[in-house]
Motif scaffolding. Structure first.
Motif, PDB file in Angstrom:
ATOM      1  N   MET A  88       0.879  -1.156   0.000  1.00  0.00           N
ATOM      2  CA  MET A  88       0.000   0.000   0.000  1.00  0.00           C
ATOM      3  C   MET A  88       0.921   1.211   0.000  1.00  0.00           C
ATOM      4  O   MET A  88       1.506   1.570   1.006  1.00  0.00           O
ATOM      5  CB  MET A  88      -0.912  -0.024   1.227  1.00  0.00           C
ATOM      6  CG  MET A  88      -2.134   0.881   1.118  1.00  0.00           C
ATOM      7  SD  MET A  88      -1.782   2.644   1.242  1.00  0.00           S
ATOM      8  CE  MET A  88      -1.338   2.768   2.974  1.00  0.00           C
ATOM      9  N   THR A 110      -1.964   6.615   0.503  1.00  0.00           N
ATOM     10  CA  THR A 110      -3.364   6.827   0.132  1.00  0.00           C
ATOM     11  C   THR A 110      -3.703   8.308   0.076  1.00  0.00           C
ATOM     12  O   THR A 110      -3.264   9.092   0.923  1.00  0.00           O
ATOM     13  CB  THR A 110      -4.310   6.115   1.118  1.00  0.00           C
ATOM     14  OG1 THR A 110      -5.664   6.391   0.754  1.00  0.00           O
ATOM     15  CG2 THR A 110      -4.066   6.535   2.553  1.00  0.00           C
ATOM     16  N   GLU A 125      -2.901  -3.914  -1.563  1.00  0.00           N
ATOM     17  CA  GLU A 125      -3.823  -3.616  -0.466  1.00  0.00           C
ATOM     18  C   GLU A 125      -4.449  -2.242  -0.698  1.00  0.00           C
ATOM     19  O   GLU A 125      -4.007  -1.234  -0.149  1.00  0.00           O
ATOM     20  CB  GLU A 125      -3.051  -3.663   0.864  1.00  0.00           C
ATOM     21  CG  GLU A 125      -3.917  -3.660   2.089  1.00  0.00           C
ATOM     22  CD  GLU A 125      -4.357  -5.051   2.525  1.00  0.00           C
ATOM     23  OE1 GLU A 125      -4.783  -5.185   3.683  1.00  0.00           O
ATOM     24  OE2 GLU A 125      -4.297  -5.981   1.724  1.00  0.00           O
ATOM     25  N   GLY A 126      -5.480  -2.185  -1.542  1.00  0.00           N
ATOM     26  CA  GLY A 126      -6.127  -0.928  -1.879  1.00  0.00           C
ATOM     27  C   GLY A 126      -6.389  -0.842  -3.371  1.00  0.00           C
ATOM     28  O   GLY A 126      -6.231  -1.824  -4.105  1.00  0.00           O
ATOM     29  N   TYR A 172      -9.398   3.363   7.688  1.00  0.00           N
ATOM     30  CA  TYR A 172      -8.415   2.629   6.908  1.00  0.00           C
ATOM     31  C   TYR A 172      -8.959   2.310   5.520  1.00  0.00           C
ATOM     32  O   TYR A 172      -9.378   1.196   5.231  1.00  0.00           O
ATOM     33  CB  TYR A 172      -8.001   1.350   7.639  1.00  0.00           C
ATOM     34  CG  TYR A 172      -7.427   1.644   9.010  1.00  0.00           C
ATOM     35  CD1 TYR A 172      -6.126   2.118   9.138  1.00  0.00           C
ATOM     36  CD2 TYR A 172      -8.194   1.472  10.151  1.00  0.00           C
ATOM     37  CE1 TYR A 172      -5.593   2.401  10.383  1.00  0.00           C
ATOM     38  CE2 TYR A 172      -7.673   1.765  11.404  1.00  0.00           C
ATOM     39  CZ  TYR A 172      -6.376   2.232  11.512  1.00  0.00           C
ATOM     40  OH  TYR A 172      -5.853   2.521  12.744  1.00  0.00           O
ATOM     41  N   LEU A 173      -8.982   3.336   4.675  1.00  0.00           N
ATOM     42  CA  LEU A 173      -9.433   3.192   3.294  1.00  0.00           C
ATOM     43  C   LEU A 173      -8.289   3.631   2.388  1.00  0.00           C
ATOM     44  O   LEU A 173      -7.764   4.741   2.532  1.00  0.00           O
ATOM     45  CB  LEU A 173     -10.688   4.035   3.043  1.00  0.00           C
ATOM     46  CG  LEU A 173     -11.900   3.683   3.926  1.00  0.00           C
ATOM     47  CD1 LEU A 173     -13.050   4.641   3.664  1.00  0.00           C
ATOM     48  CD2 LEU A 173     -12.349   2.253   3.691  1.00  0.00           C
ATOM     49  N   PHE A 174      -7.923   2.765   1.454  1.00  0.00           N
ATOM     50  CA  PHE A 174      -6.679   2.965   0.710  1.00  0.00           C
ATOM     51  C   PHE A 174      -6.939   3.239  -0.771  1.00  0.00           C
ATOM     52  O   PHE A 174      -7.431   2.376  -1.493  1.00  0.00           O
ATOM     53  CB  PHE A 174      -5.775   1.744   0.872  1.00  0.00           C
ATOM     54  CG  PHE A 174      -5.432   1.448   2.314  1.00  0.00           C
ATOM     55  CD1 PHE A 174      -5.162   2.469   3.208  1.00  0.00           C
ATOM     56  CD2 PHE A 174      -5.391   0.141   2.775  1.00  0.00           C
ATOM     57  CE1 PHE A 174      -4.842   2.207   4.538  1.00  0.00           C
ATOM     58  CE2 PHE A 174      -5.080  -0.138   4.105  1.00  0.00           C
ATOM     59  CZ  PHE A 174      -4.803   0.902   4.984  1.00  0.00           C
ATOM     60  N   ARG A 175      -6.609   4.468  -1.195  1.00  0.00           N
ATOM     61  CA  ARG A 175      -6.797   4.920  -2.571  1.00  0.00           C
ATOM     62  C   ARG A 175      -5.462   5.467  -3.094  1.00  0.00           C
ATOM     63  O   ARG A 175      -5.087   6.597  -2.827  1.00  0.00           O
ATOM     64  CB  ARG A 175      -7.879   6.002  -2.628  1.00  0.00           C
ATOM     65  CG  ARG A 175      -8.253   6.452  -4.032  1.00  0.00           C
ATOM     66  CD  ARG A 175      -9.323   7.528  -3.980  1.00  0.00           C
ATOM     67  NE  ARG A 175      -8.837   8.755  -3.349  1.00  0.00           N
ATOM     68  CZ  ARG A 175      -9.608   9.777  -2.992  1.00  0.00           C
ATOM     69  NH1 ARG A 175     -10.916   9.717  -3.171  1.00  0.00           N
ATOM     70  NH2 ARG A 175      -9.076  10.849  -2.430  1.00  0.00           N
ATOM     71  N   HIS A 178      -9.391  -4.701   1.106  1.00  0.00           N
ATOM     72  CA  HIS A 178      -9.317  -3.294   0.709  1.00  0.00           C
ATOM     73  C   HIS A 178      -9.532  -3.073  -0.784  1.00  0.00           C
ATOM     74  O   HIS A 178      -9.545  -1.929  -1.230  1.00  0.00           O
ATOM     75  CB  HIS A 178      -7.977  -2.696   1.138  1.00  0.00           C
ATOM     76  CG  HIS A 178      -7.863  -2.496   2.620  1.00  0.00           C
ATOM     77  ND1 HIS A 178      -8.477  -1.457   3.282  1.00  0.00           N
ATOM     78  CD2 HIS A 178      -7.231  -3.230   3.566  1.00  0.00           C
ATOM     79  CE1 HIS A 178      -8.219  -1.553   4.582  1.00  0.00           C
ATOM     80  NE2 HIS A 178      -7.471  -2.621   4.776  1.00  0.00           N
ATOM     81  N   ASP A 183     -12.649  -0.887  -1.257  1.00  0.00           N
ATOM     82  CA  ASP A 183     -12.778   0.320  -0.431  1.00  0.00           C
ATOM     83  C   ASP A 183     -13.541   1.435  -1.138  1.00  0.00           C
ATOM     84  O   ASP A 183     -14.202   2.255  -0.494  1.00  0.00           O
ATOM     85  CB  ASP A 183     -11.393   0.845  -0.030  1.00  0.00           C
ATOM     86  CG  ASP A 183     -10.807   0.090   1.154  1.00  0.00           C
ATOM     87  OD1 ASP A 183     -11.478  -0.828   1.672  1.00  0.00           O
ATOM     88  OD2 ASP A 183      -9.670   0.408   1.547  1.00  0.00           O
TER      89      ASP A 183
END
Length: 370
Positions: free
Chosen positions: A57, A60, A95-96, A116-119, A142, A145
């Motif tokens: 990740m 983000t 992971e995202g 915990y939001l992964f962009r 994720h 998300d």
């Protein structure tokens, strides 16, 4: 006269190389050719080399761009590039999502873990490609998300970069060709919009069908509880915050029984043990490999293996090595000369898999005692 003849031949060769359809070698291909020429291995030609890592990740942009690295992620893999690029297949868990803008999924916002939001920016896909990754798992908690928009964007970016991926219900499997060998890939997790980890019979059916189309099958799973209380593989169903995270031991053995040749786990956000089962390699969690902010990397959570495997054309384990890495903020990933994750895996293996023939030396060399 001879000088002019050489010049003419050189110009012709350059013209041929630049014709449409004449693909230039990638960084991975160039480095592999250099390594092959300078350090021939007796296993080369009869084996496939795999580099495998856990969670990635790279930063983000949600809820703000302050959670992105200051160098646009350019240093993310720098300390380990040579290890990642020098393999026939390089695997990691993304992971995202790869998405520039967009709202978080509504159901995610209602969860307690909404922070915990992964962009990741779409351009970060290029960093993954440049590092040499060939296979990416999207089977995790994720990948959804940012809902359908996030999944579609991630798939579009990976497709454009010619990086194979699997793990979503809409994309459960992938097949790539390495040397003259077809390699099938599938991924599982207990989460929304992913291929479920919890239905062992369905997982076996997917793997069996993939095996019929492939010479070798690599299986990825995202399962098990999270955090320091979940270092050990219990051989029982694991639960985390009320969610069934599966029996990863049963899943991995079921996968190999169904035709898998390598099983690569992630999800607990720390490293777990490894074993050999029916001469096939299982890694139960490859830990937090490259996770900028938003993920705890203190203590054992910051230690992760960069796994190098060699398997034969039957999919059987031939040799391997663990490259020890660690993460600290803000320095990011680096080689750990203290080999702490190797010591940790040896300790976990002694407790969790005393019957396994896998042997790990103090400097991370992997071998089998059979």
């Amino acid at each position: 006269m001879r000088r002019y003849l050489y010049l003419l031949l050189f110009i012709i060769s350059m013209f041929e190389a630049c014709k449409p359809g004449n693909k230039q070698p990638s960084i991975k291909q160039t480095e592999a050719a250099t390594n092959s020429a300078s350090q021939q291995s007796p296993l080369t030609g009869d084996t496939i080399s795999i580099a495998a890592v856990g969670d990635m990740m790279l930063g983000t942009s949600y809820p703000s761009r302050s959670n992105l690295p200051p160098d646009s992620g350019k240093r993310s893999f720098k300390p380990v590039l040579s290890h990642l690029r020098n393999a026939d297949i390089t695997f990691g868990n993304l992971e995202g999502v790869l998405l520039d803008t967009g709202a978080a999924a509504e159901f995610k916002l209602r969860q307690r873990s909404k922070a915990y939001l992964f962009r990741m920016p779409q351009s970060y896909g290029g960093l993954i490609k440049d590092a040499g990754f060939d296979l990416i798992s999207l089977g995790n908690n994720h990948s959804n998300d940012f809902g359908l928009a996030g999944r579609k964007s991630t798939m579009r970016i990976l497709d454009s970069l010619q990086i194979a991926y699997a793990g979503l219900r809409s994309k459960p499997t992938a097949i790539i060709k390495v040397k003259d060998i077809k390699v099938g890939f599938c991924a599982f997790s207990p989460n929304s919009q992913t291929v479920t980890l919890l239905d062992l019979k369905n997982a076996a059916n997917i793997i069996q069908e993939l095996k019929q189309q492939s010479d070798i099958v690599i299986v990825s799973f995202h399962g098990g509880g999270e955090g320091t209380g979940f270092e050990h593989v219990t051989r029982a169903i694991e639960s985390y915050k009320g969610e069934n995270r599966g029996n990863v031991y049963a899943f991995a053995h079921n996968a190999i029984d169904a035709g898998a040749d390598v099983v690569l786990g992630h999800g607990p956000h720390l490293t777990r043990g490894m074993e050999l089962y029916k001469k096939r390699f299982i890694a139960y969690s490859l830990g937090n490999f490259c996770t900028y902010k938003g993920v705890n990397t203190s203590g054992v959570c910051g230690l992760a293996p960069l796994l190098k495997l060699t398997i034969n054309k039957k999919g059987e384990f031939a040799a391997g090595r663990i490259i020890a890495t660690r993460q600290t903020y803000p320095r990011g990933i680096e080689i750990d000369t203290g080999n702490r994750v190797i010591k940790k895996i040896k300790s976990l293996n002694a407790a969790d898999f005393p019957e396994s023939p896998l042997v790990i030396s103090n400097d991370g060399l992997l071998s089998a005692s059979y």
